[in-house]
Design an enzyme around this catalytic site. Structure first.
Site, PDB file in Angstrom:
ATOM      1  N   ARG A   1       0.820  -1.224   0.000  1.00 54.57           N
ATOM      2  CA  ARG A   1       0.000   0.000   0.000  1.00 54.57           C
ATOM      3  C   ARG A   1       0.849   1.267   0.000  1.00 54.57           C
ATOM      4  NH1 ARG A   1      -4.167  -1.523   4.656  1.00 54.57           N
ATOM      5  NH2 ARG A   1      -2.379  -2.771   5.267  1.00 54.57           N
TER       6      ARG A   1
ATOM      7  N   HIS B   1      -2.282  -4.433  -4.444  1.00 57.07           N
ATOM      8  CA  HIS B   1      -3.053  -3.212  -4.208  1.00 57.07           C
ATOM      9  C   HIS B   1      -3.115  -2.304  -5.453  1.00 57.07           C
ATOM     10  CE1 HIS B   1      -5.003  -0.090  -2.080  1.00 57.07           C
ATOM     11  NE2 HIS B   1      -4.022   0.752  -2.295  1.00 57.07           N
TER      12      HIS B   1
ATOM     13  N   LYS C   1     -19.330   9.069  -2.698  1.00 62.30           N
ATOM     14  CA  LYS C   1     -19.757   9.988  -1.629  1.00 62.30           C
ATOM     15  C   LYS C   1     -20.624  11.084  -2.246  1.00 62.30           C
ATOM     16  CE  LYS C   1     -16.257   9.534   1.840  1.00 62.30           C
ATOM     17  NZ  LYS C   1     -14.906   9.851   2.197  1.00 62.30           N
TER      18      LYS C   1
HETATM   19  C1  R5P Z   1      -7.563   0.868   0.246  1.00 59.42           C
HETATM   20  O1  R5P Z   1      -7.265   1.505  -0.744  1.00 59.42           O
HETATM   21  C2  R5P Z   1      -7.819  -0.614   0.196  1.00 59.42           C
HETATM   22  O2  R5P Z   1      -8.301  -1.002  -1.055  1.00 59.42           O
HETATM   23  C3  R5P Z   1      -8.817  -0.998   1.270  1.00 59.42           C
HETATM   24  O3  R5P Z   1     -10.047  -0.353   0.999  1.00 59.42           O
HETATM   25  C4  R5P Z   1      -8.323  -0.596   2.620  1.00 59.42           C
HETATM   26  O4  R5P Z   1      -7.025  -1.095   2.835  1.00 59.42           O
HETATM   27  C5  R5P Z   1      -9.261  -1.110   3.696  1.00 59.42           C
HETATM   28  O5  R5P Z   1      -8.768  -0.691   4.930  1.00 59.42           O
HETATM   29  P1  R5P Z   1      -9.673  -0.665   6.215  1.00 59.42           P
HETATM   30  O6  R5P Z   1     -10.276  -2.030   6.372  1.00 59.42           O
HETATM   31  O7  R5P Z   1      -8.699  -0.318   7.311  1.00 59.42           O
HETATM   32  O8  R5P Z   1     -10.705   0.385   6.038  1.00 59.42           O
END
Ligand code: R5P
Length: 288
Positions: free
Chosen positions: A91, A124, A185
């Site tokens: 990420r 990712h 959103k």
């Molecule tokens: C972000 O860009 C990823 O695709 C996921 O949406 C993210 O890592 C999810 O993280 P969390 O479960 O902490 O909201």
């Protein structure tokens, strides 16, 4: 073809071995009293194509992967394909502030070092494959997630939490033969923001939210609350990599009707195997 399973990826490795009709190699993995890792390959691998399968999360599993690569290279193997079902640090794929490490690049270079090719699962950002110094292929667990949902639930709509992951929603929906969208959103007034599927009504629908990673669960929990407020009948959360940090899973299970993940990170929600897609990736790399 021989398969070496790292201790973080035994399930997916068995599934890959089954799909390829390949044999799992006997390896010893243990810990020294100071917790350093010790590995030993117990079979002769001379002249073989070998696939090493190991998720690199948390850090100790990365170290194990590097040691297993070294042990495999002690033999005169034909080709070593490294499969990283869940690649940690992916990420941080760019510098967000001056002076930061591009962690995904650092990991990609280290893992490439002893490999002739790489297979990754739902990395990712697909662009990360460019950081590897050997051919790297990204496969997806989404078709397998789609097949599982087709057998176990009646899903009316598949959504991704943002437009960046819409390809994942599309891929699952294609297997299910249902509609797909992504969450957007919408500002309702000065103080209210609503998150809703773009151009689709949530009312009365059973909705599967699909994402690459669930970590804290914050993204899915917010989306689930919003979809329920808009009248969704059911919400299923599905991801490739179930990290589930800091008590995320009980909260998700309370909010959603069902939570599932693939076996790239083995845990109690790993109902779907990424193995068949990984096997396809290995076959493709070896045929090049
Ligand atoms: C972000 O860009 C990823 O695709 C996921 O949406 C993210 O890592 C999810 O993280 P969390 O479960 O902490 O909201």
């Amino acid at each position: 073809m021989r398969i070496v399973a790292g201790s973080a990826s035994k399930h997916v490795a068995r599934s890959v071995a089954g799909a390829l009709g390949a044999r799992l190699v006997e390896v010893q993995v243990s810990r020294f009293p100071d917790d350093e890792c010790y590995v030993r390959v117990m079979e002769d691998l001379d002249g073989e194509d070998v696939a090493l399968i190991q998720t690199t999360y948390p850090d100790r599993n990365l170290v194990e992967a590097l040691l297993l690569q070294d042990a495999i290279r002690e033999f005169n193997v034909r080709r070593l394909i490294t499969v990283v079902p869940y690649m940690a640090y992916a990420r941080q794929d760019k510098k967000f502030n001056p002076g930061e490490a591009v962690s995904a690049r650092a990991m990609a270079r280290a893992i490439s070092l002893h490999s002739d090719g790489l297979v990754l699962v739902d990395i990712h950002d697909e662009k990360t494959t460019e950081h590897f110094t050997v051919p790297a292929l990204n496969v997806s667990a989404m078709p397998q997630i789609g097949q599982y949902l087709a057998k176990s639930a009646r899903v009316d709509l598949v959504v991704s939490p943002d437009d960046g992951a819409m390809g994942k929603a599309r891929s699952v929906a294609e297997v299910l033969g249902c509609r797909w969208s992504w969450l957007e959103k919408k500002r309702i007034d000065g103080s209210t923001v609503e998150i809703a599927p773009k151009d689709v009504d949530a009312r009365g629908r059973t909705i599967a939210i699909v994402d690459d990673i669930i970590a804290t669960g914050g993204t899915i929990l917010t989306a689930t609350r919003q979809l329920r407020l808009q009248g969704a009948r059911g919400v299923i959360a599905a991801c490739t990599h179930g990290l589930f940090t800091a008590g995320a899973l009980p909260k998700l299970r309370e909010a959603c009707d069902y939570v599932l993940s693939s076996d790239t990170i083995e845990n109690e929600t790993s109902i779907v195997s990424a193995g068949p897609e990984v096997a396809r990736g290995i076959r493709e790399l070896l045929s090049r």
